[in-house]
Enzyme design. Structure first.
Site, short mmCIF file in Angstrom:
data_model
loop_
_atom_site.label_atom_id
_atom_site.label_comp_id
_atom_site.label_asym_id
_atom_site.label_seq_id
_atom_site.Cartn_x
_atom_site.Cartn_y
_atom_site.Cartn_z
N LYS A 79 0.86 -1.20 0.00
CA LYS A 79 0.00 0.00 0.00
C LYS A 79 0.89 1.24 0.00
O LYS A 79 1.93 1.27 0.68
CB LYS A 79 -0.87 -0.04 1.24
CG LYS A 79 -1.95 1.04 1.33
CD LYS A 79 -2.84 0.76 2.55
CE LYS A 79 -3.93 1.80 2.69
NZ LYS A 79 -4.78 1.55 3.87
N SER A 160 -9.61 1.46 3.22
CA SER A 160 -8.83 2.29 2.33
C SER A 160 -7.75 1.50 1.56
O SER A 160 -7.08 2.09 0.72
CB SER A 160 -8.15 3.40 3.12
OG SER A 160 -7.32 2.85 4.12
N SER A 184 -9.70 -1.05 7.36
CA SER A 184 -9.17 -0.74 6.04
C SER A 184 -8.49 -1.87 5.29
O SER A 184 -8.19 -1.71 4.11
CB SER A 184 -8.19 0.44 6.14
OG SER A 184 -8.90 1.61 6.46
#
Lengths: 495, 525, 151
Positions: A79, A160, A184
């Site tokens: 990420k 996210s 997330s």
């Protein structure tokens, strides 16, 4: 069918040893897949050169040194809020668009030490604030499930860590790292039909993870099988001197084993059955409960009375920490710098306004309001007291006379919403609930894993979540694996 | 007598103190009472910084003693330096503080160019130590006749980060920022407002400097910014509650503390007596012009929004046993390691070496001279009072006159040993001693050259030969028959005149007590 | 515990409704936010507080929209105020029973001037460059206005 999605670490290593496949050829396949799937927009940066070099190194170790590291030649995505040395790390924000860290996050360097190969940095909601991966300066990430080319009705990937989930779901990566503050990692894993683990707070180092809420963030792991998630966890977990919030106890790698399910007690918290939960989700919950009963597992209804307060408490604590964590972005040492030179205040205000989107700015405002001396006790301390009540709820069910070993709940309340619905005001109900089942685990610091179970009526993945007491990853992942075997979820999207 | 002697003593002491204070407060002492409270920041003397492994030093390349964490690079985290905690605990114990078993860290938020993360990590809510007291002697030669004891309560002692440095370039309208100092370890000591004037504050600071130097916690050099003092000053009617205070910053020396506070009290008094009001503001001490100037206010309203530092679990210490582990420090073990503190040294000097309190205070105040004293009085049976007086009354005076920092005194131990022995054996007299000290401090004397050579070179040797002295006395008496007659008639006062004539006429140095005795004997005949 | 359950179930819908509004708002960055009805809560933030927050946050806030979002966040937070937390200690950290790790006093970092300066947009002679400090934002608005009227 997408062949890559059937690959597991074990299978890949076997193929390497039998020379059916080599690291460089496999990495190449993954890179091709990533490029082919570019309209899903899972990646901010495709690290082609690094991937190829890592593949070459793996190959050398495998065939010449005859040394097979645990993640040798395995493709991974990270990420884009984890710092990677000399590789752009943007947090999907204009503020860090040009930021190139000079150091590696601990989890990344451990993955590299284990032989993993970096395919790219994955898309996210700006600064990890969001549950859809649609608030990125690089545009939204699309769910491969139900995706048709040039179709406006695509589904969100969840957030996210949507980019990481799609990277794995599409087959471009075997595993990916996300971060989990309120769900997330588990949320996008659930919507994309892959496994998502939120480890115990303190088990995995956050050094190098650009923080959202320091007291709740954990690095999360996404892969297509529980066994692969476990393999990654074994490589990255354990104390780190550079992170004072890691537990200073040795981590014993988790081994997958056969369990006697009749010795396991699973709790079903009644408060998790909430308004707005879709029929698909409820039925899936019941389905797995039944499967477990068939295995003679003890199933018990339990209560976590403070569950519904959790969202409000989370939002206060989240906004306060955001206000604090974002105070460093002023454009002086790094980050976007506006052109004002009249005064430092003016420069800061301009840089920060240009660099942050609305979401970030509004959270900073609200957070500073709650932290004002006059409001501190009223809101911040109050929220922390409620946090203890929420945490105690879990302690109570995991200990004592009528205790259970694990909890089984849904991960999200529905399957993946359409983008147009997610952002429209009429279906606002949908997005609020997405965090309902996931963020209490962050409040208490306990581990949780999301496992895909089956498809909904719309042919979209529906997942369930297992939660356990702190440091119960061994039991948690082994039970998860059992459920995984029982449900036999197939990656049938044709992307 | 009905009154106890001690009561009388107390009363007279009280009036004497009041009289002394009156030099610096208005003649209507009863009208205003000044109140002073100090906040002191001391840089801890460690190798690395408080929360990072960067070097804790201020020399060297710009922005080079900076770790990623010090520059607030995203994703970096604080890791606490054990030595900082140990030094903090030791300082707190030396100041009789209560060490808190559990302390935590907080973020204090404000924006400034030299604060890269937008907040400072400090300990506001649960500090390392609290509720202590510092006892010290107040004595400034020339201002106080005798030392008196004073105490100031310590509210709390906390660990916190230092900020970087910004250099202001007024011409190009910008600041240049160097983060070498960012994240350096500080302890902040917060004192209660229980002092009355600048001299008391200066004495407190001096004592504090000595304590931290002895512990090895801090160099104490205010000129280098290693120890920074902020003074909160207000004045009020006696008995009234505390009124508006001003904060004075930028004080660079111990004497500066006294001067700044004295000036500020005066300034406030003038305002109030002319019907004005004091504004709560921050002022800067201008040591050149000896005034305090209003600083531009950072913000009219400031809210630091203190928040617990989430990246640091609680700091726990072991208050009870000597068991020490990596993360839990044993406080009793630290207590054992505390060296002799200034108060004890002063007591020993007074009780064992029989020094007067004012001499003891002054000697302890000058660590290098104290060391010389201890070395000199260790070896032989040298008279400690005479040695102390020589160091304080004579050597120190020369150093002060030449504006040399006593810590950098150029006179060596070897030279002092020789000088003292010459003096004590009466080969030279006090005046010669002073001359020699002057020479040693001001001229480029070869440090290995024996003092005795210098004495002979200058013809300063003290004559003690009784024959020569008798001869000299006889000469004086012969040349001054009138005075002799007056003396024999009973005017004993003329003896001084006779001594004076002898001293004036002779080029050599004579042991005057011997001369006096011989002269007297001769006159009796 | 029972008392809490009652309160919670009663407020559940309200909480959820507000949550919906608020959390969806955060995803509307590219679209215009719709006006929100907060009839049940009368939260008003006064001008002084807003000005203070602007100074403390140093982000420019689109005043009407920003104010609305802020008031909504506060209204949402207000839901928890009356929940009974007597005799409950705040949970500052889930690691409250751990002891902070103490590092040895050895130089292990730093000496990396290039890395420190690498991402800075503006540098001079190895220093970071900042404009003059401590001029409050309000002064800036006034000064700029003066400049504008002059020219």
């Amino acid at each position: 069918m997408n062949k890559l999605t059937s690959y597991t670490i074990k299978k890949i290593h076997k193929s390497y040893i039998e020379k059916i496949l080599t690291p460089t050829s496999f990495i190449d396949l993954c890179l091709q897949k990533a490029k082919q799937a570019s309209e899903l927009n899972a990646f901010v940066t495709l690290t082609v050169e690094e991937a190829e070099n890592h593949g070459i190194e793996s190959e050398k170790r495998l065939y010449i040194d005859k040394n097979v590291k645990p993640l040798e030649g395995i493709s991974i995505g990270i990420k884009d809020n984890f710092c990677t040395k000399n590789i752009s790390t943007t947090c999907a924000s204009n503020m860090l668009r040009n930021f190139v860290p000079t150091y590696d996050a601990t989890v990344y360097s451990r993955l590299r030490q284990a032989g993993a190969c970096l395919i790219g940095k994955c898309n996210l909601d700006e600064f990890a604030m969001g549950s859809g991966t649609i608030d990125s300066i690089f545009g939204p990430t699309r769910n491969p499930w139900g995706y048709r080319k040039n179709d406006d009705k695509w589904r969100i990937a969840g957030g996210s860590s949507g980019g990481s989930a799609v990277a794995v779901s599409s087959g471009a990566c075997v595993a990916a790292l996300g971060s989990d503050t309120g769900g997330s990692t588990r949320n996008p894993a659930a919507l994309c039909g892959v496994v998502g683990l939120k480890p115990t707070y303190g088990l995995v180092s956050r050094y190098g993870l650009i923080p959202l809420v320091n007291s709740m963030d954990v690095p999360g792991i996404i892969a297509r099988t529980v066994e692969d998630v476990t393999a990654v966890l074994n490589c990255i977990a354990g104390p780190d001197e550079l992170d004072s919030t890691t537990l200073k106890r040795d981590f014993n790698p988790i081994v997958m084993k056969e369990l006697d399910m009749s010795k396991i007690k699973i709790g079903i918290p009644k408060e998790y059955n909430c308004v707005g939960m879709s029929k698909d989700v409820l039925e899936t919950w019941q389905y797995v409960t039944k499967l477990l009963k068939n295995e003679k597992t003890m199933i018990r209804s339990v209560s976590l009375p403070n569950t519904s307060v959790s969202i409000a408490v989370y939002s206060i604590l989240n906004q306060c920490e955001v206000a604090s964590n974002m105070a460093r972005y002023d454009g002086l040492e790094y980050g976007l710098r506006a052109n004002e030179d009249y005064s430092t205040e003016e420069l800061y205000a301009s840089s920060r306004s240009q660099g942050f989107n609305n979401v970030v700015r509004w959270r900073i405002f609200a957070g500073n309001y709650f932290l004002l001396a006059r409001n501190y006790d009223k809101y911040f301390i109050k929220a922390l007291k409620l946090r203890r009540l929420i945490s105690n709820d879990f302690k109570n069910v995991f200990n004592g006379e009528d205790s259970v070993d694990l909890l089984l709940t849904p991960t999200t309340l529905t399957d993946a919403p359409r983008y147009e619905d997610f952002v429209s005001k009429h279906n606002r109900d949908q997005c609020a609930f997405q965090d309902y089942c996931t963020q209490p685990a962050n409040m208490a610091g306990i581990p949780a894993v999301s496992i895909p179970v089956r498809l909904s009526n719309d042919n979209l993945p529906v997942s369930l979540q297992l939660m356990g007491p702190c440091l119960s990853e061994d039991l948690l992942l082994n039970v998860a694996r059992k459920i995984e075997q029982l449900v036999n979820f197939q990656h049938t999207h044709n992307f | 007598m009905k009154y106890m002697k001690s009561d009388l003593f107390k009363l007279s002491h009280f009036f004497r103190r009041r009289a002394l204070c009156s030099r610096y407060v208005s003649t209507n002492i009863e009208k205003w009472q000044s109140v002073v409270g100090l906040e002191v920041h001391a840089q801890l003397n460690t190798e690395s910084k408080l929360f990072s492994g960067a070097q804790n030093t201020f020399g060297g390349l710009v922005n080079n003693c900076v770790s990623l964490f010090d520059a607030a690079i995203p994703g970096t985290l604080p890791v606490l330096n054990r030595k900082c905690v140990e030094l903090g605990i030791m300082t707190a114990l030396a100041l009789s503080c209560k060490i808190n078993e559990v302390s935590t860290f907080d973020r204090k938020h404000y924006f400034y160019a030299d604060l890269p993360s937008g907040y400072q990590i400090t300990q506001q809510r649960a500090p390392l130590a609290s509720d202590g007291v510092i006892d010290f002697q107040v004595y400034t030669p020339g201002i106080h006749k005798k030392p008196y004891k004073k105490s100031s309560k310590i509210k709390q002692i906390q660990l916190e980060q230092d900020s970087g440095k910004s250099l202001h370039d007024a011409e190009l309208k910008r600041s240049l920022v160097d983060l070498n100092r960012a994240g350096a370890p500080l302890i902040e000591l917060v004192f209660e407002p229980d002092l009355e004037d600048g001299e008391e504050a200066a004495a407190l600071v001096k004592e504090l400097v000595l304590v931290v130097q002895r512990i090895g916690a801090c160099s104490g050099r205010m000129e280098e910014g290693a120890l920074r003092v902020d003074a909160n000053v207000s004045i009020r009617r006696p008995g009234a509650p505390l009124s508006t205070r001003t904060e004075i910053k930028n004080i660079g020396s111990v004497r500066g503390v006294a001067g700044a506070i004295r000036h500020e009290i005066e300034r406030q008094r003038n305002i109030l007596e002319n019907g004005g009001r004091i504004t709560n503001e921050t002022r800067s001490w201008d040591a050149v012009n000896k005034v305090t100037i209003a600083m531009r206010d950072k913000e009219v309203v400031q809210d630091y929004r203190f928040m617990p530092e989430p990246n640091l679990p609680p700091l726990r210490v072991n208050l009870k046993t000597k068991e020490d582990s990596r993360d839990v420090i044993s406080v009793p073990l630290i207590q054992e390691r505390i060296p002799e503190l200034p108060a004890e040294t002063r007591r020993n000097l007074i009780e064992k070496s029989q020094l007067r309190p004012e001499t003891a205070v002054q000697l302890v105040n000058e660590p290098l001279l104290l060391k010389h004293f201890q070395d000199l009085t260790l070896d032989k049976e040298r008279d400690p009072i005479k040695v102390a007086n020589l160091l304080i009354n004579d050597l120190l005076t020369v150093l002060n006159k030449c504006k040399i920092d006593p810590e950098k005194c150029p006179v060596t131990k070897k030279q002092l040993v020789e000088l003292v022995d010459l003096f004590l054996s009466k080969e030279i007299n006090l005046e010669v001693c002073r001359n020699i000290l002057n020479e040693l401090v001001t001229s480029e004397i070869d440090k290995d050259k024996p003092i005795v050579d210098l004495v002979h070179q200058k013809g300063w040797a003290l004559v003690t030969d009784t024959e020569i002295i008798t001869q000299l006395c006889k000469e004086v008496l012969d040349n001054n028959p009138k005075l002799v007659k007056q003396y024999k008639d009973g005017k004993t006062k003329v003896f001084k005149a006779l001594m004076g004539i002898l001293a004036k006429n002779s080029r050599s140095k004579y042991d005057m007590s011997l001369v006096s005795k011989i002269m007297e004997d001769l006159l009796k005949k | 515990m029972n008392y809490i359950s009652t309160i919670i179930s009663y407020n559940k819908l309200q909480i959820i409704k507000s949550a919906v509004r608020n959390l969806c708002l955060k995803n509307l960055s590219t679209r215009q936010a719709q006006p929100i009805d907060h009839k049940e809560e009368n939260v008003r933030v006064d001008k002084n507080t807003l000005a203070l927050l602007e100074r403390l946050s140093l982000v420019k806030c689109d005043s009407t929209e920003g104010l609305t979002v802020l008031e909504d966040s506060i209204a949402f937070a207000n839901k928890i105020l009356h929940i009974n937390t007597d005799n409950v200690d705040p949970l500052y950290s889930v690691l409250e029973n751990e002891n902070v790790y103490l590092r040895n006093d050895v130089v292990t970092q730093g000496d990396c001037q290039k890395d420190i300066l690498k991402n800075a947009v503006l540098k001079e002679d190895d220093y970071f460059v900042a404009p003059p400090g401590n001029i409050p934002l309000q002064e800036i608005q006034i000064d700029k206005k003066e400049q504008e009227t002059k020219s």
